[in-house]
Design a protein around this motif. Structure first.
Motif, PDB file in Angstrom:
ATOM      1  N   ALA A 342       0.835  -1.201   0.000  1.00 28.63           N
ATOM      2  CA  ALA A 342       0.000   0.000   0.000  1.00 28.63           C
ATOM      3  C   ALA A 342       0.873   1.255   0.000  1.00 28.63           C
ATOM      4  O   ALA A 342       0.573   2.238  -0.707  1.00 28.63           O
ATOM      5  CB  ALA A 342      -0.928   0.000   1.207  1.00 28.63           C
ATOM      6  N   LEU A 343       1.967   1.231   0.749  1.00 27.39           N
ATOM      7  CA  LEU A 343       2.877   2.365   0.758  1.00 27.39           C
ATOM      8  C   LEU A 343       3.533   2.548  -0.608  1.00 27.39           C
ATOM      9  O   LEU A 343       3.671   3.671  -1.104  1.00 27.39           O
ATOM     10  CB  LEU A 343       3.941   2.163   1.833  1.00 27.39           C
ATOM     11  N   GLY A 344       3.927   1.442  -1.236  1.00 21.59           N
ATOM     12  CA  GLY A 344       4.546   1.539  -2.556  1.00 21.59           C
ATOM     13  C   GLY A 344       3.614   2.128  -3.587  1.00 21.59           C
ATOM     14  O   GLY A 344       4.010   2.977  -4.396  1.00 21.59           O
ATOM     15  N   ARG A 345       2.352   1.707  -3.576  1.00 21.81           N
ATOM     16  CA  ARG A 345       1.392   2.249  -4.543  1.00 21.81           C
ATOM     17  C   ARG A 345       1.050   3.714  -4.254  1.00 21.81           C
ATOM     18  O   ARG A 345       0.732   4.475  -5.164  1.00 21.81           O
ATOM     19  CB  ARG A 345       0.139   1.379  -4.560  1.00 21.81           C
ATOM     20  N   THR A 346       1.120   4.084  -2.980  1.00 21.51           N
ATOM     21  CA  THR A 346       0.933   5.497  -2.641  1.00 21.51           C
ATOM     22  C   THR A 346       2.069   6.335  -3.207  1.00 21.51           C
ATOM     23  O   THR A 346       1.848   7.386  -3.818  1.00 21.51           O
ATOM     24  CB  THR A 346       0.861   5.671  -1.112  1.00 21.51           C
ATOM     25  N   LEU A 347       3.299   5.868  -3.035  1.00 22.68           N
ATOM     26  CA  LEU A 347       4.456   6.592  -3.566  1.00 22.68           C
ATOM     27  C   LEU A 347       4.455   6.643  -5.086  1.00 22.68           C
ATOM     28  O   LEU A 347       4.984   7.584  -5.686  1.00 22.68           O
ATOM     29  CB  LEU A 347       5.749   5.946  -3.070  1.00 22.68           C
ATOM     30  N   ALA A 348       3.843   5.648  -5.725  1.00 18.98           N
ATOM     31  CA  ALA A 348       3.815   5.630  -7.192  1.00 18.98           C
ATOM     32  C   ALA A 348       3.116   6.848  -7.760  1.00 18.98           C
ATOM     33  O   ALA A 348       3.375   7.256  -8.901  1.00 18.98           O
ATOM     34  CB  ALA A 348       3.135   4.351  -7.682  1.00 18.98           C
ATOM     35  N   ALA A 349       2.225   7.461  -6.977  1.00 18.74           N
ATOM     36  CA  ALA A 349       1.484   8.617  -7.479  1.00 18.74           C
ATOM     37  C   ALA A 349       2.393   9.799  -7.788  1.00 18.74           C
ATOM     38  O   ALA A 349       2.052  10.641  -8.619  1.00 18.74           O
ATOM     39  CB  ALA A 349       0.408   9.026  -6.475  1.00 18.74           C
ATOM     40  N   VAL A 350       3.572   9.894  -7.136  1.00 20.11           N
ATOM     41  CA  VAL A 350       4.452  11.040  -7.391  1.00 20.11           C
ATOM     42  C   VAL A 350       5.238  10.871  -8.689  1.00 20.11           C
ATOM     43  O   VAL A 350       5.925  11.802  -9.117  1.00 20.11           O
ATOM     44  CB  VAL A 350       5.428  11.297  -6.222  1.00 20.11           C
ATOM     45  N   ARG A 351       5.152   9.709  -9.306  1.00 19.28           N
ATOM     46  CA  ARG A 351       5.900   9.504 -10.554  1.00 19.28           C
ATOM     47  C   ARG A 351       5.301  10.295 -11.704  1.00 19.28           C
ATOM     48  O   ARG A 351       5.978  10.579 -12.689  1.00 19.28           O
ATOM     49  CB  ARG A 351       5.923   8.015 -10.900  1.00 19.28           C
ATOM     50  N   GLY A 352       4.031  10.638 -11.584  1.00 24.72           N
ATOM     51  CA  GLY A 352       3.413  11.435 -12.638  1.00 24.72           C
ATOM     52  C   GLY A 352       3.942  12.852 -12.630  1.00 24.72           C
ATOM     53  O   GLY A 352       4.320  13.390 -11.595  1.00 24.72           O
ATOM     54  N   GLY A 353       3.944  13.465 -13.801  1.00 20.34           N
ATOM     55  CA  GLY A 353       4.418  14.837 -13.913  1.00 20.34           C
ATOM     56  C   GLY A 353       3.287  15.783 -14.246  1.00 20.34           C
ATOM     57  O   GLY A 353       2.129  15.391 -14.395  1.00 20.34           O
ATOM     58  N   ILE A 354       3.617  17.046 -14.351  1.00 20.34           N
ATOM     59  CA  ILE A 354       2.646  18.067 -14.691  1.00 20.34           C
ATOM     60  C   ILE A 354       3.313  19.030 -15.660  1.00 20.34           C
ATOM     61  O   ILE A 354       4.517  19.312 -15.548  1.00 20.34           O
ATOM     62  CB  ILE A 354       2.142  18.787 -13.419  1.00 20.34           C
ATOM     63  N   ALA A 355       2.572  19.515 -16.645  1.00 18.70           N
ATOM     64  CA  ALA A 355       3.122  20.436 -17.635  1.00 18.70           C
ATOM     65  C   ALA A 355       3.326  21.804 -17.000  1.00 18.70           C
ATOM     66  O   ALA A 355       2.394  22.384 -16.433  1.00 18.70           O
ATOM     67  CB  ALA A 355       2.184  20.544 -18.837  1.00 18.70           C
ATOM     68  N   VAL A 356       4.555  22.324 -17.066  1.00 19.58           N
ATOM     69  CA  VAL A 356       4.895  23.602 -16.450  1.00 19.58           C
ATOM     70  C   VAL A 356       5.745  24.418 -17.421  1.00 19.58           C
ATOM     71  O   VAL A 356       6.266  23.898 -18.412  1.00 19.58           O
ATOM     72  CB  VAL A 356       5.660  23.410 -15.128  1.00 19.58           C
ATOM     73  N   ASP A 357       5.883  25.709 -17.097  1.00 21.93           N
ATOM     74  CA  ASP A 357       6.743  26.569 -17.908  1.00 21.93           C
ATOM     75  C   ASP A 357       8.137  26.687 -17.313  1.00 21.93           C
ATOM     76  O   ASP A 357       8.940  27.498 -17.758  1.00 21.93           O
ATOM     77  CB  ASP A 357       6.117  27.960 -18.057  1.00 21.93           C
ATOM     78  N   CYS A 358       8.421  25.865 -16.283  1.00 19.27           N
ATOM     79  CA  CYS A 358       9.739  25.896 -15.631  1.00 19.27           C
ATOM     80  C   CYS A 358      10.259  24.470 -15.518  1.00 19.27           C
ATOM     81  O   CYS A 358      10.602  24.002 -14.419  1.00 19.27           O
ATOM     82  CB  CYS A 358       9.651  26.563 -14.268  1.00 19.27           C
ATOM     83  N   ALA A 359      10.276  23.772 -16.649  1.00 14.86           N
ATOM     84  CA  ALA A 359      10.684  22.362 -16.643  1.00 14.86           C
ATOM     85  C   ALA A 359      12.131  22.187 -16.203  1.00 14.86           C
ATOM     86  O   ALA A 359      12.544  21.084 -15.834  1.00 14.86           O
ATOM     87  CB  ALA A 359      10.486  21.752 -18.032  1.00 14.86           C
ATOM     88  N   ASP A 360      12.908  23.277 -16.233  1.00 14.39           N
ATOM     89  CA  ASP A 360      14.286  23.207 -15.763  1.00 14.39           C
ATOM     90  C   ASP A 360      14.416  23.694 -14.330  1.00 14.39           C
ATOM     91  O   ASP A 360      15.520  23.915 -13.837  1.00 14.39           O
ATOM     92  CB  ASP A 360      15.193  24.045 -16.666  1.00 14.39           C
ATOM     93  N   GLY A 361      13.295  23.840 -13.647  1.00 14.66           N
ATOM     94  CA  GLY A 361      13.315  24.345 -12.282  1.00 14.66           C
ATOM     95  C   GLY A 361      13.753  23.290 -11.276  1.00 14.66           C
ATOM     96  O   GLY A 361      13.841  22.094 -11.588  1.00 14.66           O
ATOM     97  N   PRO A 362      14.021  23.717 -10.043  1.00 14.94           N
ATOM     98  CA  PRO A 362      14.535  22.793  -9.015  1.00 14.94           C
ATOM     99  C   PRO A 362      13.445  21.890  -8.468  1.00 14.94           C
ATOM    100  O   PRO A 362      12.305  22.319  -8.253  1.00 14.94           O
ATOM    101  CB  PRO A 362      15.050  23.734  -7.926  1.00 14.94           C
ATOM    102  N   LEU A 363      13.772  20.631  -8.264  1.00 17.83           N
ATOM    103  CA  LEU A 363      12.860  19.652  -7.689  1.00 17.83           C
ATOM    104  C   LEU A 363      13.372  19.200  -6.319  1.00 17.83           C
ATOM    105  O   LEU A 363      14.569  19.248  -6.051  1.00 17.83           O
ATOM    106  CB  LEU A 363      12.725  18.427  -8.597  1.00 17.83           C
ATOM    107  N   ALA A 364      12.452  18.768  -5.497  1.00 21.54           N
ATOM    108  CA  ALA A 364      12.820  18.236  -4.192  1.00 21.54           C
ATOM    109  C   ALA A 364      13.104  16.745  -4.291  1.00 21.54           C
ATOM    110  O   ALA A 364      12.579  16.049  -5.159  1.00 21.54           O
ATOM    111  CB  ALA A 364      11.691  18.486  -3.190  1.00 21.54           C
ATOM    112  N   GLY A 365      13.939  16.254  -3.393  1.00 20.04           N
ATOM    113  CA  GLY A 365      14.110  14.824  -3.216  1.00 20.04           C
ATOM    114  C   GLY A 365      13.131  14.317  -2.177  1.00 20.04           C
ATOM    115  O   GLY A 365      12.535  15.098  -1.417  1.00 20.04           O
ATOM    116  N   LEU A 366      12.937  13.003  -2.126  1.00 18.95           N
ATOM    117  CA  LEU A 366      11.985  12.411  -1.189  1.00 18.95           C
ATOM    118  C   LEU A 366      12.718  11.400  -0.317  1.00 18.95           C
ATOM    119  O   LEU A 366      13.187  10.370  -0.793  1.00 18.95           O
ATOM    120  CB  LEU A 366      10.839  11.752  -1.950  1.00 18.95           C
ATOM    121  N   ARG A 367      12.820  11.718   0.969  1.00 21.05           N
ATOM    122  CA  ARG A 367      13.436  10.822   1.946  1.00 21.05           C
ATOM    123  C   ARG A 367      12.313  10.242   2.819  1.00 21.05           C
ATOM    124  O   ARG A 367      11.501  10.984   3.363  1.00 21.05           O
ATOM    125  CB  ARG A 367      14.453  11.581   2.794  1.00 21.05           C
ATOM    126  N   LEU A 368      12.295   8.934   2.940  1.00 13.98           N
ATOM    127  CA  LEU A 368      11.249   8.241   3.697  1.00 13.98           C
ATOM    128  C   LEU A 368      11.831   7.720   5.001  1.00 13.98           C
ATOM    129  O   LEU A 368      12.838   7.004   5.003  1.00 13.98           O
ATOM    130  CB  LEU A 368      10.694   7.078   2.872  1.00 13.98           C
TER     131      LEU A 368
END
Length: 520
Positions: A342-368
Motif C-alpha cells: 500500500a505504501l509503494g502504490r501510494t508513492l507511485a502517485a508522485v511519478r506522474g508529472g505536470i506540464a509547467v513553464d519551468c521544466a528546468d526548475g529545481p525539484l525536491a528529493g523524497l526521503r522516507l
C-alpha cells in the motif's frame, strides 16, 4: 393594498421579502450541444465549456463532504485540497475566453460562487502568457494572440491570512497551499478534457495590473492555463461531479475583492524582501512535463535497493473525481503497521508529472523515514522515482518521542507508520535562483505532496501534510546530508478516525504550543 397588508403590515412585509424570485444574473450556464470551440457562439458565457471549467474548479478546489471545521465562531466545510491550519490563504480568479476578450471572475470555494469582476483584453492576456526575457525578440502580434487558452486560472496568495497565525513563515505556507490547489485544478481540468499547463515564470506585477490586484496586498503565485484541444475532445460521460460544488454565477459585476486593512498592509511589507512579486527575475520559459521529485543522490549505505509495488499505478488519475472527493487529512494515527504494498502504490502517485513553464526548475528529493511498515525494516530510505524503489540509507526510524518532538510536538505525528521528508539544497538554490527559486521549489514540493495525498486516498492510507517541524531534527532522523534541508513533511499511517487535529484551532499549536495550556 390587500386586507392582510392593512391588518398585519409586518407579516406582509416578511412574506414579500422572503418570496423566492429567479434572477438572470445568478443562473448557472445552461448546457447546450454547441461546439465549445466555435468562435461565433452567440453566448459563450452560457456555454458548455464554461460549465466544464466551473466543474473542474469544483473538483480541483471545492468543498467536499465530510468534516466541518470550526474556525472561531464560523463553520467551514473541508475542501478537496489541504491547507496549513485550514486557512486557505489564497484566492482563485478565472479569466474565461469570451468571444474576442476574456471575462474575469472571482471563484469562491465556499458555495462554489463565481462573481464577475471585469472584462480583460485578449491582447493583454497574450502579453502575460507570451512574455519572454528582454533579450529575446518580441513575438509578432498575430503569433501572440493565436491559440489562446479557454481559461486562465490565477491562484493569488493573501499572505496575511497565514501570517496572522504563523508569522513570517506563513508566507511559505501560501506557496505550499497555492501549489496544492494549482496542481489539483490542473489534474481536474485534464480529467475534464482540457490540456492544462502551470505557469510560474510570469510577470506578477503585470498580471496584478490586468486583474485589478494592485495595492490589494495580493501576490499571484501560479497560473493554470486550460486549453481546449483541437476537435473539442469530449468531457467524458460518467465523470464524477462534486455534489458540494454546484456553480452559482453572478454576472452583475457587483462588489470587488475585499480591501486590506492596516495589519495586512504591514504584513505585505514584511514579505517584500522575499517575494517574487517585489523582486521579479526574468527567466526563459521552459515548457515540459517534469517529474514530481528528483532522483535520489549518492548514499553511504551498501544495502540493496528495495523494489516497491505498483510502479505503473495511475489509479489516482484514471478515476480522479471519486478519488479527490475522498481525500482527507488524517487527524491522528493508530499504532498499527501499514502494508509495504500500500505504501509503494501510494508513492507511485508522485511519478506522474505536470506540464509547467519551468521544466528546468529545481525539484525536491523524497526521503522516507520508515517506522512501522510491514515488509520494510525501520530506518531512512531515499526514494528513486525512476526505478520506483527505495534506497536504504540507515538508521532505526527513531523513537516516537523523537518523531513527535521533530514535528513540533504535534500529537498528529504520534503513531504514524512513516514520515516523508521533501528536501533540497535550499540555500544553494536560493543563492543561484533567488526569490523565483523559492517559489518554484515550494511549488514542486507541494505538487508532489498533492499527488501523494491522492495516491493515499486510492490505497486508503491515512495521510496528513505538516508545515510545522524542526527541520534540523527531521534531517537528523532521516540522515540527510548537511546541504540538504527539509521543506515539507508528510505523515502516513493508519488513520485514527476519533482523533482531533489541533492545528486547525485559532492559535498556532503546530508550532509547538499545547492547545490545552494558556499562551505564554
Amino acid at each position: 393594498m390587500g386586507v392582510e397588508e392593512l391588518t398585519n403590515p409586518l407579516l406582509a412585509g416578511f412574506w414579500n421579502e422572503t418570496r423566492l424570485r429567479s434572477s438572470p444574473e445568478t443562473i448557472s450556464p445552461a448546457a447546450d450541444h454547441t461546439d465549445p470551440g466555435m468562435a461565433d457562439h452567440t453566448d459563450p458565457g452560457m456555454s458548455v465549456q464554461w460549465t466544464r471549467i466551473a466543474e473542474a474548479l469544483g473538483l480541483g478546489y471545492g468543498e467536499r463532504s465530510g468534516a466541518v471545521i470550526t474556525k472561531g465562531k464560523a463553520l467551514m466545510r473541508a475542501r478537496t485540497t489541504p491547507s496549513a491550519g485550514a486557512l486557505y490563504p489564497f484566492e482563485v480568479l478565472v479569466a474565461f475566453q469570451d468571444g474576442h476578450d476574456y471575462a474575469l471572475y472571482h471563484y469562491d470555494a465556499a458555495g462554489c460562487s463565481l462573481r464577475r469582476l471585469a472584462a480583460v483584453g485578449r491582447h493583454e492576456v497574450a502579453d502575460i502568457l507570451t512574455a519572454a526575457p528582454s533579450s529575446d525578440p518580441p513575438a509578432a502580434d498575430a503569433d501572440r494572440t493565436a491559440d489562446l487558452p479557454a481559461a486562465v486560472v490565477a491562484v493569488v496568495a493573501r499572505p496575511w491570512h497565514a501570517m496572522r497565525k504563523y508569522g513570517r513563515r506563513g508566507y511559505l505556507y501560501t506557496h505550499l497551499d497555492s501549489a496544492h490547489a494549482a496542481t489539483n485544478i490542473a489534474l481536474a481540468a485534464a480529467d475534464a478534457g482540457f490540456d492544462p499547463a502551470v505557469r510560474l515564470r510570469f510577470d506578477r506585477r503585470a498580471l496584478s495590473r490586468l486583474f485589478g490586484l494592485e495595492n490589494l496586498c495580493r501576490e499571484p503565485q501560479a497560473l493554470v492555463t486550460l486549453t481546449a484541444p483541437a476537435g473539442g475532445r469530449p468531457a467524458g460521460t460518467g465523470r464524477a461531479a462534486n455534489p458540494f460544488a454546484v456553480p452559482i454565477w453572478w454576472h452583475d459585476g457587483g462588489r470587488g475583492l475585499e480591501q486590506p486593512d492596516g495589519p495586512e498592509r504591514e504584513a505585505w511589507e514584511l514579505v517584500s524582501p522575499v517575494s517574487t512579486y517585489h523582486q521579479p527575475r526574468d527567466l526563459p520559459l521552459r515548457f515540459g512535463t517534469t517529474a514530481s521529485v528528483r532522483a535520489g543522490g549518492p548514499r553511504t549505505g551498501a544495502a540493496a535497493p528495495v523494489a516497491l509495488a505498483g510502479p505503473d499505478d495511475t489509479a489516482a488519475l484514471d478515476d480522479f473525481g471519486p478519488v479527490v472527493l475522498s481525500r482527507q487529512s488524517a487527524k491522528g494515527f493508530l499504532a498499527k503497521p501499514v502494508e509495504a504494498d500500500a505504501l509503494g502504490r501510494t508513492l507511485a502517485a508522485v511519478r506522474g508529472g505536470i506540464a509547467v513553464d519551468c521544466a528546468d526548475g529545481p525539484l525536491a528529493g523524497l526521503r522516507l523515514l520508515v517506522r512501522n511498515v510491514d515488509g520494510l525494516a525501520p530506518g531512512a530510505y531515499e526514494y528513486d522515482p525512476a526505478g520506483h524503489r527505495l534506497l536504504p540509507v540507515g538508521g532505526d526510524g527513531g523513537s516516537e518521542e523523537a518523531v513527535v518532538a521533530a514535528c513540533m510536538n504535534q500529537g498528529v505525528a504520534a503513531g504514524c507508520a512513516a514520515l516523508v521528508a521533501l528536501h533540497a539544497p535550499v540555500r544553494q538554490l536560493l543563492g543561484e535562483r533567488g526569490q523565483q527559486g523559492l517559489a518554484e521549489l515550494h511549488f514542486h514540493a507541494a505538487s508532489a505532496a498533492q499527488r501523494l495525498c491522492l495516491g493515499a486516498a486510492v490505497q486508503h492510507v491515512g495521510i496528513t501534510c505538516l508545515g510545522g517541524f524542526d527541520a534540523g531534527r527531521i534531517a537528523g532522523l532521516a540522515l540527510l546530508a548537511d546541504e540538504e534541508e527539509v521543506m515539507y513533511v508528510i505523515a502516513v499511517g493508519i488513520a485514527d478516525e476519533n482523533a482531533v487535529k489541533w492545528d486547525r484551532a485559532p492559535i498556532a499549536h503546530s508550532h509547538g504550543r499545547d492547545p490545552r495550556q494558556p499562551a505564554g
